[in-house]
Design a protein around this motif. Sequence first.
Motif, short mmCIF file in Angstrom:
data_model
loop_
_atom_site.label_atom_id
_atom_site.label_comp_id
_atom_site.label_asym_id
_atom_site.label_seq_id
_atom_site.Cartn_x
_atom_site.Cartn_y
_atom_site.Cartn_z
N ALA A 556 0.67 -1.13 0.33
CA ALA A 556 0.03 0.10 0.09
C ALA A 556 0.76 1.04 -0.07
O ALA A 556 1.05 2.51 -0.43
CB ALA A 556 -0.92 0.03 1.13
N ARG A 557 1.61 0.94 0.55
CA ARG A 557 2.92 2.36 1.27
C ARG A 557 3.52 2.65 -0.19
O ARG A 557 3.19 4.00 -0.91
CB ARG A 557 3.96 2.01 1.74
CG ARG A 557 3.67 2.18 3.77
CD ARG A 557 4.55 1.89 4.47
NE ARG A 557 3.96 2.06 5.60
CZ ARG A 557 4.42 3.51 6.04
NH1 ARG A 557 3.93 4.53 6.08
NH2 ARG A 557 3.49 3.45 7.47
N GLN A 560 0.98 3.78 -3.03
CA GLN A 560 0.82 5.54 -2.77
C GLN A 560 1.85 6.64 -3.73
O GLN A 560 2.03 7.34 -4.07
CB GLN A 560 1.01 5.88 -0.89
CG GLN A 560 -1.09 5.92 -0.93
CD GLN A 560 -0.37 6.00 0.80
OE1 GLN A 560 0.04 5.52 1.49
NE2 GLN A 560 -1.72 7.15 1.09
N ALA A 568 -3.95 1.70 -3.61
CA ALA A 568 -3.69 1.43 -1.74
C ALA A 568 -4.78 2.01 -0.81
O ALA A 568 -4.96 1.25 0.12
CB ALA A 568 -2.96 2.69 -2.02
#
Length: 809
Positions: A556-557, A560, A568
């Motif tokens: 997810a990071r 982003q 994300a």
Amino acid sequence: MTGSESGFLNTLRALGTFRREHLGNRPSDRALSRLAGTSASTVGDWLRGTRFPQRLEQVLAVVEGIRSEADRHGLPTATATSLLDDSRWRAAYDQELERRTQNTRAAVERAQALSAQRGDLGWPVRNLDDPFTMDVHHAIDAGEDPNDTALPLLPTYIERDHDALLHRAARQAEEGRSALTTLIGGSSTGKTRACWETLQRLPGTWRLWHPIDPSYPEAALDGLPRVGPRTVVWLNEVQHYLLTMDPTLGERVAAGLRELLRSPDRGPVLLLATAHPEDWNRLTGAPHGTGDNHPQARALLTRAGSFTRIPDTFICDPQHLLQAAQSDPRIAEAHAHAKGGRLTQYLAGVPALLERIDTAPPLAAATICAAMDLRRLGHSPALPTALLEATAHALVTDEQWNQHAHTGWLKNTLTYLSTSCKGVPGPLTLIRQRPGTSPPDQEHYRLSDYLEELGRYTRRRYCPAPQFWTAALQYALSRDDRRALARAAHDRGRVGIAASILDEYSLPGLFDRSSDYALGEEARTARAEAALIRITKERAPDTPRVLDLFFKEKEARSLQELGEQERADAIWEELAEARFPGACMRIGDRHKEAGRRTEAEQWYRKGADSGDPEAMQALVFLLAEDGLLEEATEWTERIADVGDIYAYSRLAYRFEEVGDASRAKEYFRKAVDAGLIDCYTDLIRVHWNEGDQDTAQRLYNEAVQSGETSGPMMKAERAGEHATADELAFTAVDHGTVQPLRQLLWHRLQQPDTTLGETLARKAIDAGEAFIVHGLAELFSPSEHPQSLKAMQRVFESADEIGSSHPDA
């Protein structure tokens, strides 16, 4: 007088009552302790009937002391005659011992049966007879004993103030309530020996568990679910468990230990921990730099248990010390020759170690310096021979190398450094291979604990030259050791050196030259893409659930970073449903950025209710913005309970903003008491603004004693005493606070001539505070502070490309 335990202890209590009511508490506990050869607190426990004396002679000595006082007062009453009759005490004592023996035999048999069924960890306490396997230091060889008697393995033990805390913890555990006690002190001050003596006080049915294999934190995580009641968890050098390369690993250990302590169905357990002051400050002090990595560890050590500091000087009852010296020649020699009251250090052979180092040939001295630097920069205790050779070579000049590097120099050096000093291990100790383990491809050595601590202090502001880092990263054998050393280089502004080891999981670049003081967009994108590739490669179909969640969080990071916010967000929501820390806060932040405060609050509350400190704090900010300070206060207390002591100061600033000075003072004081000594400045300011100058002055003096040196530092700076100001700034860093250093850097870098500021910034970076300098650089505006930014640019380029010169030492 009866033979039952209650009868025997009740009679001891009656003896204490007789002394109090008829003799005015004379003789005192201290006077009786001299007769019995133990501590005053122990005698007090006997006469309160809360502890069974282990030796009859000690009981009779106390009885004789009280009998003499009674005779002096002329009290030959029937009660006194019964209480002070030696023969009756002997008979009752023998009966009590027999009763205890029978009970212990039955308890041991029951415990063995239960242990076999449960597969309990560790060893029975009664089987522990070798203190050195538990890292207790060897003692010096004091020569031949004039009495020609064999000395015990360890010198006579003399109790000091910290033993009372350990005794209370042991009693609490025996009574069925789990306990944790941490002893904080320098090397060779007696921390581990004190814990060993505490083990001797526990019933033989207790077990001792010392998690070490395959690594300290991994062993702890693997075994914690299987820890059973009446277990001592031995956490000697607690930093091995809690200060880990990956902070989440140490935090998981701390959380597991907290859960063990608070689970009544798993207790009682007794956790015995030791810590060096520097490690204690890192684990419990105010977080700075990239954030708070140790909230669980801080809550464990400061809130879930008790702790005390052991001074470097040996402070005890002088009479007990004299008695010990008369019976143990090692104590006698240490008492006669130890300087500055450093008796335990003398017993551990510290003067002999230092003499060996002071007279060492140049290459041997360089090898010790290399070992010190490797350990303080993060390498594990086992130092391979090739690593010592390569890093020692990097620490000597060409002239020294050409003059002393004869054939066989390394073998001779290691022999010189590993030979015992006055009967104790030398500066380096060869690590022997354990039976049944695969032989290593080279020998490994361990640095003396005392020299390790000495190096951490005397070399703490020195950053090795590039050739040292290159050698260390090349010859360190394990991935964890290489990553730990690379992180240490990174923390000292050596981003180029660290980049050869650290990958996409690493910390961001400190000072990218393409964008003044931020990581370049191109570099961020490349790293995020590499991270996604690695995650896909490493995440297998059978990946454990908990590890899979960590992979998702990194995914997810990375998404982003690549601007794929919808993908994300979907992963963050999946993580939030799994109660993954930080996920609810991330979603809440997205809603808040979009102006959807109601939705943001709902997500913050969801995370806060699940116990996520980050979500709790986000909720506090939202509540404070809306003026709901009472509810914000309730959540702040909950945040602090899980270890985020910064929550106190954040709320204090909010109270100050709305004009509530009383509540601001209350929470600044809580922040200070919790370890945020930076907040002394704020607390002083509020009192001063109220006109309470007396309290402000008292707090100023208190702050300086605690290491908050901003006041005297800026006074020296204004007087042109720049070296003094530098030393005061770094003194504060040694105490665990960087605010004075920030303040001094900010002041100097805004002067027309930034030379002093650049010099201080380089010192800070070399001391491992590169993030402080970088964080300060981010506060400068390109339009308002162009000269300051150029100075920062020069500092980071100098650190990364040139490195440091050799130290004077």
